[in-house]
Scaffold this motif. Structure first.
Motif, PDB file in Angstrom:
ATOM      1  N   VAL A 190       0.826  -1.202   0.000  1.00  0.00           N
ATOM      2  CA  VAL A 190       0.000   0.000   0.000  1.00  0.00           C
ATOM      3  C   VAL A 190       0.860   1.251   0.000  1.00  0.00           C
ATOM      4  N   GLY A 191       2.018   1.187   0.639  1.00  0.00           N
ATOM      5  CA  GLY A 191       2.911   2.331   0.652  1.00  0.00           C
ATOM      6  C   GLY A 191       3.519   2.621  -0.705  1.00  0.00           C
ATOM      7  N   ARG A 192       3.625   1.612  -1.562  1.00  0.00           N
ATOM      8  CA  ARG A 192       4.243   1.781  -2.874  1.00  0.00           C
ATOM      9  C   ARG A 192       3.232   2.079  -3.982  1.00  0.00           C
ATOM     10  N   LEU A 193       1.981   1.695  -3.785  1.00  0.00           N
ATOM     11  CA  LEU A 193       0.988   1.820  -4.854  1.00  0.00           C
ATOM     12  C   LEU A 193       0.850   3.238  -5.410  1.00  0.00           C
ATOM     13  N   PRO A 194       0.820   4.298  -4.580  1.00  0.00           N
ATOM     14  CA  PRO A 194       0.699   5.645  -5.171  1.00  0.00           C
ATOM     15  C   PRO A 194       1.837   5.985  -6.125  1.00  0.00           C
ATOM     16  N   THR A 195       3.052   5.581  -5.795  1.00  0.00           N
ATOM     17  CA  THR A 195       4.184   5.835  -6.695  1.00  0.00           C
ATOM     18  C   THR A 195       4.024   5.058  -7.983  1.00  0.00           C
ATOM     19  N   TRP A 196       3.614   3.807  -7.876  1.00  0.00           N
ATOM     20  CA  TRP A 196       3.408   2.998  -9.080  1.00  0.00           C
ATOM     21  C   TRP A 196       2.351   3.635  -9.971  1.00  0.00           C
ATOM     22  N   SER A 197       1.252   4.073  -9.366  1.00  0.00           N
ATOM     23  CA  SER A 197       0.164   4.674 -10.154  1.00  0.00           C
ATOM     24  C   SER A 197       0.639   5.925 -10.873  1.00  0.00           C
TER      25      SER A 197
END
Length: 488
Positions: A190-197
């Motif tokens: 969940v901590g990485r998902l915004p960067t991936w998006s």
């Protein structure tokens, strides 16, 4: 000793080190961009009068304005170079997402020199062409809500109800997510998902920007294009290795299967000292003729073989998206992603509603009589009904399709929902690029054969959604889910 590249400019800065201040040109490498404009030596089989004489001309020099040099050829070359520059950036963005996902779902650090790795927690590849749609009929006891809708479809007649009873179990294609369900993974994810998006949305914007390059290229008339087009044979857009890499990182293994490993292919072609990088094969005498030219062995330069074979063997963005969808059946992951656990009963209810809505749509097209009764199905209608059931069954056989639709139904914004939307945006942008490419080719050469043998008919096939299982899409489940999102 100092850097040879710097020393070539003469002594600047301390003579003992040869160091000089950073310049724009050094950092951007604009010299490479200037020198990228070149005319190769005359290829085999091309008459001298058809190919420009490059004697005394060097890459980066002004383009001559005498025959057979063609002014608009520079536009054609530079536009395709621009495509390749931006394809490289998209590969950088998506590659970083895949690399990071391997760290999240795999070991804490990737092996040196191998960001995509195999480990006890490696991401499973999704091969849609290996999923079978045939299955035993769904069990009414296991799927009571679906069974209730089937049994209530009496207005279609006994034969149609029997056909509905032959449907397979929903979500029967469901790869295991147990191997990566470890403590702390959900939090890291969940901590990485915004960067991936963010990186995926950026990739989609890049591809959509590249679409406008065709408008610039189209300022060249067909007559001007024909002045140099014929000498391009047999070169073709088939040879863009980065575009094929892009397809692979999105997950489109199926559309490239025959290009990578053609029927009758061999691991070592005549005259080669070593085998090709697995899973690449070279066409042989046993390979159908139409597969020779489109094979990666024939259409790509050798330096690209290893890169593409590596991409084919690594996890793709599709694998990551599908994995996260399947994790919704695990409470800890589902809650962390802001969606909530999807239970068997939820899937049963979804399948039942999807069937109910599908039957209602079919009903509306049958023009019921004045008493509200529906006429008996004729042969044509019965065939269409059977096809409708097959399509519904095929779509709902993928658990990811159901889960993606449920995500859309449960939340307007969540870390997972935003990531899936970003995946869809990249896929849609690539389809836009393909479609605009088709329009450009049609304007320039109509229906004539392409320089590499493809042409308009081949290109149209690359954006045909009717291909089995959306093989020309990176994320079929996300596209199919849009047909089944339900009002809640």
């Amino acid at each position: 000793m100092g850097c040879p590249a710097f020393e070539s400019h003469g002594p600047i800065g301390p003579a003992a080190t040869g160091v000089k201040p950073l310049t724009y040109s050094d950092y951007i490498n604009d010299r490479a961009m200037v020198d990228a404009l070149r005319m190769p030596s005359r290829p085999i089989g091309v008459p001298p009068e058809r190919w420009p004489d490059t004697t005394g001309w060097n890459p980066g020099n002004d383009w001559p304005d005498i025959d057979p040099w063609v002014h608009d050829e520079v536009l054609f070359i530079r536009t395709h170079q621009a495509f390749e520059v931006w394809f490289a950036q998209v590969m950088h963005e998506i590659g970083s997402v895949i690399n990071d996902a391997c760290r999240v779902f795999g070991s804490s650090t990737a092996p040196t020199g191998c960001p995509f790795h195999s480990s006890p927690h490696a991401i499973e590849q999704v091969h849609l062409d290996q999923r079978r749609y045939e299955a035993e009929n769904f069990s009414p006891r296991s799927w009571p809500k679906l069974a209730m809708v089937v049994q209530g479809a009496t207005s279609f007649g006994e034969d149609r109800v029997r056909r509905l009873c032959e449907m397979g179990s929903p979500a029967r294609h469901q790869p295991s997510a147990d191997s990566i369900a470890r403590a702390g993974t959900a939090t890291r994810l969940v901590g990485r998902l915004p960067t991936w998006s963010t990186r995926l949305h950026r990739s989609g914007m890049i591809l959509k920007t590249c679409v406008s390059f065709f408008d610039i290229l189209a300022t060249m008339t067909p007559r001007e294009f024909l002045r140099f087009r014929d000498r391009l044979q047999p070169a073709s857009g088939f040879g863009s290795g980065q575009f094929r890499e892009l397809e692979y990182v999105l997950g489109m293994r199926e559309i490239n299967a025959m290009k990578m490993s053609p029927i009758g292919g061999v691991p070592r072609a005549p005259g080669m000292d070593t085998d090709l990088p697995s899973p690449m094969l070279a066409p042989s005498d046993a390979t159908p003729p139409h597969l020779h030219g489109s094979s990666f062995f024939r259409s790509l330069e050798p330096w690209m073989w290893t890169r593409l074979a590596r991409r084919a063997s690594q996890p793709a963005l599709r694998d990551i998206a599908y994995l996260m969808l399947n994790l919704l059946t695990r409470p800890a992951f589902a809650d962390a992603m802001g969606v909530g656990e999807v239970r068997h009963d939820d899937i049963d209810q979804f399948a039942a509603t999807a069937l109910e809505n599908t039957l209602a749509d079919f009903h509306r097209g049958m023009n019921p009589g004045p008493d509200g009764a529906y006429p008996a199905l004729g042969t044509e209608a019965a065939t269409k009904f059977s096809e409708l059931v097959d399509e519904l069954d095929s779509a709902l056989s993928h658990r990811e399709t159901i889960l993606a639709a449920i995500v859309s139904m449960r939340t307007d914004s969540s870390p997972l929902r935003d990531f899936l939307e970003a995946c869809l945006a990249v896929d849609a942008a690539l389809l836009m690029w393909r479609d605009r490419h088709i329009r450009f080719v049609e304007v320039m050469i109509g229906t004539r054969r392409g320089t590499g043998g493809g042409g308009i008919q081949y290109l149209r096939g690359t954006v045909r959604a009717a291909q089995p299982g959306y093989m020309d899409h990176g994320f079929p489940a996300l596209w199919m889910a849009r047909s089944f999102v339900q009002r809640v």
